[in-house]
Design a protein around this motif. Structure first.
Motif, PDB file in Angstrom:
ATOM      1  N   VAL A  45       0.833  -1.195   0.000  1.00  0.00           N
ATOM      2  CA  VAL A  45       0.000   0.000   0.000  1.00  0.00           C
ATOM      3  C   VAL A  45       0.872   1.251   0.000  1.00  0.00           C
ATOM      4  O   VAL A  45       2.035   1.217   0.414  1.00  0.00           O
ATOM      5  CB  VAL A  45      -0.950   0.042   1.226  1.00  0.00           C
ATOM      6  CG1 VAL A  45      -1.881  -1.158   1.239  1.00  0.00           C
ATOM      7  CG2 VAL A  45      -0.180   0.143   2.537  1.00  0.00           C
ATOM      8  N   ILE A  46       0.279   2.331  -0.481  1.00  0.00           N
ATOM      9  CA  ILE A  46       0.884   3.658  -0.372  1.00  0.00           C
ATOM     10  C   ILE A  46       0.090   4.404   0.680  1.00  0.00           C
ATOM     11  O   ILE A  46      -1.151   4.441   0.627  1.00  0.00           O
ATOM     12  CB  ILE A  46       0.827   4.426  -1.713  1.00  0.00           C
ATOM     13  CG1 ILE A  46       1.537   3.663  -2.829  1.00  0.00           C
ATOM     14  CG2 ILE A  46       1.388   5.837  -1.541  1.00  0.00           C
ATOM     15  CD1 ILE A  46       3.038   3.595  -2.700  1.00  0.00           C
ATOM     16  N   ILE A  47       0.801   4.992   1.649  1.00  0.00           N
ATOM     17  CA  ILE A  47       0.171   5.799   2.680  1.00  0.00           C
ATOM     18  C   ILE A  47       1.016   7.052   2.873  1.00  0.00           C
ATOM     19  O   ILE A  47       2.226   6.950   3.104  1.00  0.00           O
ATOM     20  CB  ILE A  47      -0.019   5.014   4.004  1.00  0.00           C
ATOM     21  CG1 ILE A  47      -0.671   5.898   5.057  1.00  0.00           C
ATOM     22  CG2 ILE A  47       1.270   4.398   4.492  1.00  0.00           C
ATOM     23  CD1 ILE A  47      -1.210   5.158   6.260  1.00  0.00           C
ATOM     24  N   ASN A  48       0.398   8.193   2.695  1.00  0.00           N
ATOM     25  CA  ASN A  48       1.098   9.479   2.840  1.00  0.00           C
ATOM     26  C   ASN A  48       2.382   9.520   2.016  1.00  0.00           C
ATOM     27  O   ASN A  48       3.412  10.016   2.475  1.00  0.00           O
ATOM     28  CB  ASN A  48       1.401   9.770   4.309  1.00  0.00           C
ATOM     29  CG  ASN A  48       0.147   9.846   5.140  1.00  0.00           C
ATOM     30  OD1 ASN A  48      -0.891  10.301   4.668  1.00  0.00           O
ATOM     31  ND2 ASN A  48       0.231   9.399   6.375  1.00  0.00           N
ATOM     32  N   GLY A  49       2.338   8.976   0.806  1.00  0.00           N
ATOM     33  CA  GLY A  49       3.494   8.999  -0.086  1.00  0.00           C
ATOM     34  C   GLY A  49       4.543   7.945   0.208  1.00  0.00           C
ATOM     35  O   GLY A  49       5.567   7.896  -0.472  1.00  0.00           O
ATOM     36  N   ASN A  50       4.322   7.092   1.195  1.00  0.00           N
ATOM     37  CA  ASN A  50       5.266   6.034   1.547  1.00  0.00           C
ATOM     38  C   ASN A  50       4.668   4.671   1.223  1.00  0.00           C
ATOM     39  O   ASN A  50       3.457   4.492   1.285  1.00  0.00           O
ATOM     40  CB  ASN A  50       5.601   6.094   3.041  1.00  0.00           C
ATOM     41  CG  ASN A  50       6.299   7.380   3.405  1.00  0.00           C
ATOM     42  OD1 ASN A  50       7.357   7.694   2.874  1.00  0.00           O
ATOM     43  ND2 ASN A  50       5.690   8.145   4.301  1.00  0.00           N
TER      44      ASN A  50
END
Length: 180
Positions: A45-50
């Protein structure tokens, strides 16, 4: 399954591993994540660009069904092909191709143990020596192979010689990755 545009709010706090560092983090309930790949039971997953990887046993935090583990009838089900098939369920969380097709498995050795079960040694590498996900990928390999009945002992060794390069990717994976 690739879900490049699927965005989901986490249903509960969930432990994940940052990619590529491998650092453990807790993603908070209610955070919005974008699933980039769901392969081998794990979810990137991508979360806040990470980028982070959520393991198969935590799929419910994404509102997804937890996949049942493969079950086998008996020790007589053991075969080298079964080991290769299990290896093909392991993925680098950044690349939607299994580790066998990526050319990360350098050697697979199967020896009979004293009690008639199998001792398995796997020599594998990573796409980059500094990848923090190496231990996680090796652990996943070990756990999946240990799940095969008739397996006594599984050893997974990360090796760096010869160095991995793109020429080790098989042709169908190169096609899938747009490299041909």
């Amino acid at each position: 399954m690739n879900n490049n545009d699927q965005r989901i709010r986490l249903l509960r706090d969930v432990e994940a591993n940052m990619v590529p560092s491998g650092d453990k983090v807790t993603l908070a309930e209610g955070n919005l994540v974008q699933i980039t790949q769901s392969l081998g039971g794990n979810h990137t997953v991508i979360i806040n660009g990470n980028m982070a990887q959520i393991s198969a046993e935590n799929a419910d935090a994404l509102g997804l069904k937890i996949e049942e583990k493969q079950t086998y009838k008996s020790n007589s089900d053991f075969s080298e092909q079964l080991v290769w098939d299990q290896l093909k369920t392991c993925y680098d969380p950044e690349i939607p191709v299994n580790i066998v097709e990526l050319g990360l498995i350098y050697d697979l050795s199967i020896q009979d143990s004293k009690d008639g079960e199998k001792n398995i040694t796997i020599m594998m590498t990573l796409t980059a020596p500094g990848c923090g996900m190496g231990d996680m990928i090796a652990t996943e390999v070990k756990q999946k192979i240990e799940g095969i009945p008739g397996t006594a002992n599984v050893t997974v060794e990360l090796v760096w010689d010869p160095p991995w390069d793109r020429d080790m990717i098989n042709e169908s994976a190169k096609l899938q990755l747009g490299m041909l």
